[in-house]
Design an enzyme around this catalytic site. Structure first.
Site: not given
Length: 390
Positions: A131-133
């Site tokens: 979920h950080h990309a």
């Protein structure tokens, strides 16, 4: 709609490997898959290997130049362009990085397609939840944001309201950023407070762009929050906002790094509380989306004791065959763990805290309690924007 659930799995996803000293050890995926098999859950589901996300799918979220940079770093790791977050300590470049990242993304997109089209009621990709990309860069162990890509594909297929609930210990910043201006997507993230944990975002005041006010919900929890507080925060915010939003499909991210054994964060949540939230999200999908539910993995760096058990519970819930917390873990799996890691595996599917007790918000709150302050901050920031009383 088929009542049979889908388990998205391709053995090649274990090639998502940043190297031997990196916290994100792919053994956590392999051990989860083998524990799922040891319990026979894969016999209750359709095990599906979806195709990798192609260029046009990746570009639903990611910029063309970033995808090109990932491909270049994949072919020549030594030449990775650090301006895209590639070749860093968090996201070291490795050969085949693009291919395996696209494969993981493809599993989440495939899950979304199956659920939206009615081929499956629920689908799970525990290799996903990266979920950080960001649209234009890698971040926090994440190359392609499969959660955002699944949501974007749902919108492309005609969904008008998609809800995303993220219970990873880290803020779901990449998904929030991808849909910051889109009122069709509601993002809810419960996470450790940004003052004490990466990525230092997810403040309650982050509520969406002017075109989508109230579409981002952030519950920033104080370090040290345990089971009762975590469940109180979840139930004090998530059900009410979902009911008002009326989603057509629910996408959830189940990072296991809220656990008290996780080495990279500071919450004190047990496996039993994680299971309780998994059950709650399953129930909310049936309450609001006619059961349309895509469940993803995420963080989790206690790769033997915690991650396989947490995500096997998740797979069991998705499959409609919940594993009782007191269940003894099959001996063959425990032997496999020792053979692969030289660590002793846990014996049962519980931390001994079931059933987990917590107090609901409707009974009142303590203005001097740090957990209640965090909940109230989230409610005050977002609830009025959605026509709800804080």
């Amino acid at each position: 709609m088929s009542g049979r659930a889908q388990l998205m799995w391709d053995e090649a996803v274990t090639g998502y490997d940043f190297g031997p000293d990196h916290p994100m050890d792919p053994v956590r995926l392999a051990l989860t898959r083998s524990l799922v098999s040891a319990f026979g859950l894969d016999r209750e589901m359709d095990v599906v290997s979806a195709k990798p996300a192609g260029e046009s799918t990746l570009r639903l979220v990611h910029r063309e130049d970033y995808v090109a940079a990932v491909k270049a770093a994949s072919a020549d790791p030594g030449g990775a362009d650090g301006s895209y977050g590639l070749g860093t300590m968090d996201d070291p470049a490795f050969a085949g990085m693009h291919e395996v990242s696209a494969l993981i993304a493809g599993q989440s997109v495939g899950a979304a397609e199956a659920v939206w089209r009615g081929d499956a009621l629920h689908a799970v990709n525990f290799a996903g939840g990266l979920h950080h990309a960001m649209p234009g860069g890698a971040s926090g162990f994440c190359i392609y944001n499969d959660a955002s890509l699944a949501i974007a594909r749902l919108l492309e297929l005609g969904a008008e309201r998609v809800a995303y609930v993220d219970v990873d210990v880290h803020h779901g910043d990449g998904v929030q950023a991808a849909f910051w201006e889109d009122p069709r997507v509601l993002t809810i993230s419960l996470h450790e407070h940004p003052r004490t944990l990466f990525p230092q975002t997810g403040w309650p005041e982050e509520t969406g762009a002017d075109t989508a006010q109230g579409s981002a919900v952030n519950v920033a929890l104080p370090a040290g929050t345990g089971d009762a507080g975590w469940l109180r925060a979840f139930h004090s915010v998530v059900p009410e906002v979902l009911a008002e939003f009326r989603p057509q499909v629910l996408v959830t991210q189940h990072g296991a790094d809220t656990h008290f054994e996780d080495p990279l964060a500071h919450l004190a949540v047990s496996l039993d509380a994680q299971r309780a939230v998994q059950v709650a999200l399953h129930d909310l999908a049936h309450e609001h989306t006619e059961g349309r539910w895509i469940a993803l993995g995420g963080g989790g760096y206690a790769v033997v004791d915690v991650v396989p058990r947490s995500w096997t519970h998740l797979v069991g819930i998705v499959a409609g065959r919940e594993i009782a917390p007191e269940t003894t873990i099959p001996e063959e799996w425990r032997q496999q763990v020792f053979a692969r890691t030289r660590q002793l595996a846990p014996v049962r599917m519980t931390d001994g805290r079931w059933p987990v007790e917590w107090a609901g918000w409707e009974a009142g709150y303590d203005p001097a309690d740090r957990l209640d302050q965090a909940v109230l901050a989230a409610r005050k920031a977002v609830f009025p924007l959605r026509g709800l009383l804080p």
